[in-house]
Design an enzyme around this catalytic site. Structure first.
Site, PDB file in Angstrom:
ATOM      1  N   ASN A 115       0.865  -1.178   0.000  1.00  0.00           N
ATOM      2  CA  ASN A 115       0.000   0.000   0.000  1.00  0.00           C
ATOM      3  C   ASN A 115       0.899   1.225   0.000  1.00  0.00           C
ATOM      4  OD1 ASN A 115      -1.956   1.978   0.425  1.00  0.00           O
ATOM      5  ND2 ASN A 115      -2.075   1.595   2.618  1.00  0.00           N
ATOM      6  N   GLY A 116       0.805   2.045  -1.025  1.00  0.00           N
ATOM      7  CA  GLY A 116       1.632   3.244  -1.110  1.00  0.00           C
ATOM      8  C   GLY A 116       2.012   3.547  -2.538  1.00  0.00           C
ATOM      9  N   CYS A 250      -0.335  10.498   6.681  1.00  0.00           N
ATOM     10  CA  CYS A 250      -1.306  11.121   5.769  1.00  0.00           C
ATOM     11  C   CYS A 250      -2.525  11.608   6.542  1.00  0.00           C
ATOM     12  CB  CYS A 250      -1.728  10.119   4.703  1.00  0.00           C
ATOM     13  SG  CYS A 250      -3.030  10.734   3.607  1.00  0.00           S
ATOM     14  N   CYS A 396      -1.607  14.235  -4.811  1.00  0.00           N
ATOM     15  CA  CYS A 396      -0.827  13.387  -3.910  1.00  0.00           C
ATOM     16  C   CYS A 396       0.051  12.451  -4.729  1.00  0.00           C
ATOM     17  CB  CYS A 396      -1.755  12.570  -3.020  1.00  0.00           C
ATOM     18  SG  CYS A 396      -0.882  11.381  -1.975  1.00  0.00           S
ATOM     19  N   CYS A 446       1.402  14.690   7.053  1.00  0.00           N
ATOM     20  CA  CYS A 446       1.601  15.229   5.703  1.00  0.00           C
ATOM     21  C   CYS A 446       0.345  15.974   5.272  1.00  0.00           C
ATOM     22  CB  CYS A 446       1.891  14.090   4.724  1.00  0.00           C
ATOM     23  SG  CYS A 446       2.092  14.648   3.001  1.00  0.00           S
ATOM     24  N   CYS A 449      -1.247  17.918  -0.012  1.00  0.00           N
ATOM     25  CA  CYS A 449      -2.363  18.165  -0.932  1.00  0.00           C
ATOM     26  C   CYS A 449      -3.017  19.515  -0.675  1.00  0.00           C
ATOM     27  CB  CYS A 449      -3.388  17.042  -0.837  1.00  0.00           C
ATOM     28  SG  CYS A 449      -3.964  16.711   0.838  1.00  0.00           S
TER      29      CYS A 449
END
Length: 480
Positions: A115-116, A250, A396, A446, A449
């Site tokens: 995942n990423g 995130c 993103c 983070c 965005c």
């Protein structure tokens, strides 16, 4: 709004799950993937390892319920398994690009679920191909396998760490060998991964809601930069990297992606969203009669707004949860589907009332505009739009499929211009400072965005099909 239909523009990254030392591990993993369905609806897969160390795999395009039936689970024996739900942040939708990836490795097989997103995937792949590597997929995930194959280490854990030292970006990953599993997070902690105990065995998952479904006890998060080995002897942890300071978890996991019943980054998602609603009401009060949410991920934010403002919360929009896969595709035609297929207004709640409409974010604005129009057609005297995040102005690059900047309404228009475009009577975005204040430590998140402050330098031209554009499918054969 949890945009399974693709109407909104945000798309969940992926969900990963592993079970070790658990009878019928594939069945448990399948249940875990059901709980993580919101993180990816394009494809699903499970790889299991039996008592002889042989691997078994089943994967396909579609939802978990469409890919797996009782027969498929029976074909996946063993007490160890890993699984993956995917939305394509890198690479197109093909069966070859469905995870987990299974390969023959030095001394045996291994499977990997990720995942990423890797921001240096293109340059790494070009270098690997230039030195003779042959790729089977257009996934950045496969780069890990090639880098591991080139490692001087025979131990998969050492090879994985060596590979991870060469990549840049976000990864929460599980890896399966014939006798153990590995779980690792990048040093920034962009994506979540947690550990649980199930009977005499252990599980790991992207969110704790998956642990709840399989009746596992939540233990803790995998720490940023940590590698955990899971085998018959239990859990063994080691520090693969020093964690970044500050971390860059995130913030959109708390705003939108994770389920409200999950514990993510050390906090219950519902608690954070309620705090967002409280702060939003303080920053942008409204003279109104009812507060309604854009279901589902905005529900907790709207409840928080109602609690802080004293304005009654009502179910003014009802979401249809049973739309078929026609409306799940990531292509533009799916996003153009009518909002009426997904939401139905309750006229008795809206008629002749001033409405606060709460959503977690606005990406393109097309769905929001249709919703405002729908509410007014059904009798709302005024619609005050409140958004539980700042304007989304930047894409993103760390594992979420977002539109390009030229498609983000927050990058193109001022809040007043957005209000006018939506047809709302007023609009209010939560400030960035207000959002971060809702976290226990806002410095650890983070927010690129919103702010454009990317913690890892990115290639602005990088998109989810960047690797595929290097080589079209059909040109690649063989295995790493």
């Amino acid at each position: 709004m949890k945009e399974v239909s693709g109407l909104k523009g945000w798309h969940e990254e992926c969900g990963v799950f592993t079970a070790v030392g658990v009878p019928n591990a594939a069945e448990v993993t399948c249940l875990g993937l059901h709980a993580l369905q919101h993180r990816g609806q394009e494809s699903s897969g499970i790889v299991s390892s039996d008592e002889r160390g042989e691997f078994h795999t089943h994967k396909g395009i579609g939802l978990v319920s469409e890919v797996f039936d009782d027969h498929a689970i029976l074909e996946l024996p063993g007490s160890m398994a890993i699984g993956h739900n995917r939305y394509s942040t890198t690479g197109s939708l093909t069966r070859e690009n469905t995870q987990p990836l299974l390969v023959v490795y030095r001394g045996g097989s291994l499977a990997l679920a990720h995942n990423g997103n890797l921001v240096n995937a293109r340059e790494l792949r070009e270098g690997l191909e230039g030195s003779g590597s042959i790729f089977q997929t257009t996934l950045d995930t496969e780069i890990f396998l090639h880098l591991m194959a080139r490692s001087r280490h025979d131990d998969p854990a050492e090879a994985l760490i060596e590979a991870a030292r060469q990549v840049r970006g976000a990864y929460a990953m599980v890896l399966l060998t014939s006798d153990h599993a590995l779980a690792i997070r990048d040093p920034y902690g962009f994506r979540p991964l947690c550990l649980g105990r199930l009977g005499d065995g252990y599980v790991a998952a992207s969110e704790s809601c998956a642990l709840d479904l399989v009746a596992a006890e939540f233990l803790r998060d995998v720490e940023p930069g940590e590698l955990v080995r899971i085998d018959a002897h239990g859990l063994r942890s080691r520090r693969a990297f020093e964690a970044a300071r500050p971390l860059r978890q995130c913030v959109f996991e708390h705003i939108y992606f994770s389920r409200p019943d999950s514990r993510v980054f050390g906090a219950t998602v519902d608690r954070v969203r309620r705090a967002i609603g409280h702060r939003l009401a303080a920053e942008h009060p409204a003279e109104a009669d009812v507060v309604i949410a854009v279901p589902d991920s905005s529900n907790s934010i709207a409840l928080g707004y109602s609690e802080a403002s004293g304005i009654r919360f009502e179910l003014g929009l009802i979401r249809n949860h049973y739309v078929g896969r026609t409306f799940i595709q990531p292509q533009q035609r799916g996003r153009d589907s009518s909002v009426r297929v997904k939401f139905n207004p309750v006229r008795e709640i809206l008629a002749d009332r001033r409405v606060v409409l709460v959503d977690d974010s606005i990406v393109r604005g097309t769905t929001s505009r249709k919703l405002v129009r729908m509410l007014k057609r059904n009798g709302a005297r005024a619609v005050h739009f409140r958004i539980g995040s700042p304007p989304v102005r930047y894409p993103c690059f760390y594992g979420i499929d977002t539109p390009s900047r030229r498609e983000l309404i927050g990058a193109l228009k001022s809040p007043e211009e957005i209000r006018e475009y939506l047809g709302a009577d007023s609009i209010g975005y939560l400030s960035l400072a207000g959002l971060l204040a809702c976290e226990r430590d806002g410095t650890q998140f983070c927010h690129a965005c919103f702010s454009g402050e990317y913690p890892i330098p990115v290639d602005p031209g990088l998109g989810k099909l960047a690797i595929e554009q290097m080589h079209r499918p059909g040109d690649v054969v063989g295995a790493p």
